[in-house]
Design an enzyme around this catalytic site. Structure first.
Site, PDB file in Angstrom:
ATOM      1  N   TYR A  33       0.852  -1.018   0.075  1.00 47.62           N
ATOM      2  CA  TYR A  33       0.014  -0.158   0.015  1.00 47.62           C
ATOM      3  C   TYR A  33       0.800   0.994  -0.057  1.00 47.62           C
ATOM      4  CZ  TYR A  33       0.799   1.025   4.993  1.00 47.62           C
ATOM      5  OH  TYR A  33       1.405   1.239   6.452  1.00 47.62           O
ATOM      6  N   LYS A 147       6.421  -2.079   1.884  1.00 52.65           N
ATOM      7  CA  LYS A 147       5.323  -1.529   2.560  1.00 52.65           C
ATOM      8  C   LYS A 147       4.104  -2.532   2.304  1.00 52.65           C
ATOM      9  CE  LYS A 147       3.143   3.003   3.322  1.00 52.65           C
ATOM     10  NZ  LYS A 147       3.225   3.131   4.528  1.00 52.65           N
ATOM     11  N   GLU A 179      11.717   2.096  14.628  1.00 54.73           N
ATOM     12  CA  GLU A 179      10.904   3.409  13.965  1.00 54.73           C
ATOM     13  C   GLU A 179       9.787   3.540  14.854  1.00 54.73           C
ATOM     14  OE1 GLU A 179       9.759   2.331  10.066  1.00 54.73           O
ATOM     15  OE2 GLU A 179       9.878   0.492  10.259  1.00 54.73           O
ATOM     16  N   LEU A 203      10.881   0.950   7.317  1.00 48.21           N
ATOM     17  CA  LEU A 203      10.421   1.414   5.845  1.00 48.21           C
ATOM     18  C   LEU A 203      11.169   2.829   5.455  1.00 48.21           C
ATOM     19  CD1 LEU A 203       8.145   1.091   3.943  1.00 48.21           C
ATOM     20  CD2 LEU A 203       6.823   3.129   5.077  1.00 48.21           C
TER      21      LEU A 203
HETATM   22  N1  PDD Z   1       2.889   5.032   7.312  1.00 48.86           N
HETATM   23  N2  PDD Z   1       7.455   3.719   8.907  1.00 48.86           N
HETATM   24  C1  PDD Z   1       6.322   2.943   8.911  1.00 48.86           C
HETATM   25  C2  PDD Z   1       6.303   1.562   9.650  1.00 48.86           C
HETATM   26  C3  PDD Z   1       5.162   3.380   8.335  1.00 48.86           C
HETATM   27  O1  PDD Z   1       4.020   2.921   8.338  1.00 48.86           O
HETATM   28  C4  PDD Z   1       5.216   4.893   7.745  1.00 48.86           C
HETATM   29  C5  PDD Z   1       4.086   5.220   6.890  1.00 48.86           C
HETATM   30  C6  PDD Z   1       6.404   5.544   7.607  1.00 48.86           C
HETATM   31  C7  PDD Z   1       6.808   6.915   7.082  1.00 48.86           C
HETATM   32  O2  PDD Z   1       6.779   6.803   5.771  1.00 48.86           O
HETATM   33  P1  PDD Z   1       6.494   7.763   4.799  1.00 48.86           P
HETATM   34  O3  PDD Z   1       7.032   9.237   5.146  1.00 48.86           O
HETATM   35  O4  PDD Z   1       6.563   7.421   3.275  1.00 48.86           O
HETATM   36  O5  PDD Z   1       4.671   8.081   4.761  1.00 48.86           O
HETATM   37  C8  PDD Z   1       7.609   4.900   8.366  1.00 48.86           C
HETATM   38  C9  PDD Z   1       1.693   5.572   6.656  1.00 48.86           C
HETATM   39  C10 PDD Z   1       1.422   6.866   6.750  1.00 48.86           C
HETATM   40  C11 PDD Z   1       0.394   4.815   7.097  1.00 48.86           C
HETATM   41  O6  PDD Z   1       0.477   3.395   7.354  1.00 48.86           O
HETATM   42  O7  PDD Z   1      -0.670   5.201   7.195  1.00 48.86           O
END
Ligand code: PDD
Length: 283
Positions: A33, A147, A179, A203
């Site tokens: 996703y 992801k 994270e 991620l």
């Molecule tokens: N989550 N780490 C994890 C485990 C994440 O699920 C996310 C993003 C990030 C940050 O990635 P980005 O900057 O590309 O959004 C880091 C999204 C926002 C979610 O699951 O809603």
């Protein structure tokens, strides 16, 4: 009026959008996703998300069912049809529907689903008050750079945080912070901004990459390296980054204030820079 969503080539009211019970996303969490934020009705860092999607699909040997241009078109169409000014677009691609079998099916058609969600992103209380986080062990699988939609452990982490009266959890492996449950973790130590290096343990956040670039452009000192939970608790500042949180300060870890226990100047400045630049570059 009900929300219009996209499913396998069609724009439909959400009540009419259906996915098979044999979908491998449902049975095996066999899907990936992306979440792209929307500001002023425009997409933030669309290309970053499109590239990471391609990488996630490739790592799972899944076909890319749509080109980058098709995806952009669908994102924009949904934003338009739902009049989204601020919020996000969620995209999910699974390996498709097939009789239940652990082995990947031959020739299944990927399932593609997108929907919008309206939410305030700029004027968020957490940006002003900062977040409280608790630490939990990182019990996820070893390919967190992909992801995937297997988000049960992060959900459990969020619930553990809630029960402890906090907002979120930071995950820890061998004493080092990996994270947040749905965001990348950062600390500020002296004049250095520190975030974990890329690898399979985290991620590869799109917001993380943009903030790193902007910090360097602003002549800030940046270190991509592991940091321990102890170092985070003793840091001058802490913050998180994600598509929906942008840059949001962290003011407490495991009940201990970080720095003076209020949002720090570095996090606040990076949030401003990020929002200004991304707003100007949104498509
Ligand atoms: N989550 N780490 C994890 C485990 C994440 O699920 C996310 C993003 C990030 C940050 O990635 P980005 O900057 O590309 O959004 C880091 C999204 C926002 C979610 O699951 O809603």
């Amino acid at each position: 009026m009900s929300r219009i969503v996209y499913v396998n080539g069609e724009y439909l009211p959400e009540e009419e959008a259906l996915v098979s019970i044999f979908d491998r996303g449902f049975l095996f969490a066999d899907g990936v996703y992306e979440v792209t934020s929307v500001l002023d009705g425009k997409l933030v860092d669309f290309d970053g998300h499109a590239k990471r999607l391609e990488r996630s699909l490739g790592e799972l040997e899944m076909d890319q069912p749509l080109t980058r241009d098709d995806l952009l078109e669908i994102h924009r169409e949904l934003v338009k049809r739902n009049n989204v000014v601020e919020g996000m677009v969620y995209l999910q691609i699974t390996r498709g529907a097939a009789d239940r079998d652990f082995a990947f099916p031959e020739g299944a058609t990927p399932t593609v689903v997108l929907f919008t969600q309206e939410a305030p992103l700029i004027e968020k209380p957490a940006a002003k008050t900062g977040l409280k986080v608790v630490s939990i062990p990182d019990l996820r699988w070893g390919r967190r750079d992909i992801k995937t939609v297997q988000l049960l452990y992060p959900s459990m982490g969020k619930m553990a945080a809630k029960k402890a009266g906090a907002d979120d959890a930071w995950m820890v492996q061998d004493e080092f912070v990996t994270e947040g449950t749905s965001n990348n973790a950062w600390i500020v130590v002296g004049n250095a901004i520190v975030t974990r290096h890329l690898g399979t343990e985290i991620l590869h956040g799109i917001t993380r990459a943009a903030v790193l670039r902007m910090a360097r452009e602003a002549q800030m000192t940046v270190e991509e390296r592991p940091f321990s939970l102890a170092e985070a608790k003793a840091a001058d500042e802490a913050f998180i980054t994600s598509a929906s949180a942008f840059v949001t300060p962290v003011v407490e870890i495991d009940g201990q204030p970080v720095g003076r226990g209020v949002p720090g100047p570095v996090a606040q400045r990076l949030r401003e820079i990020y929002i200004d630049e991304m707003r100007a570059a949104a498509v």
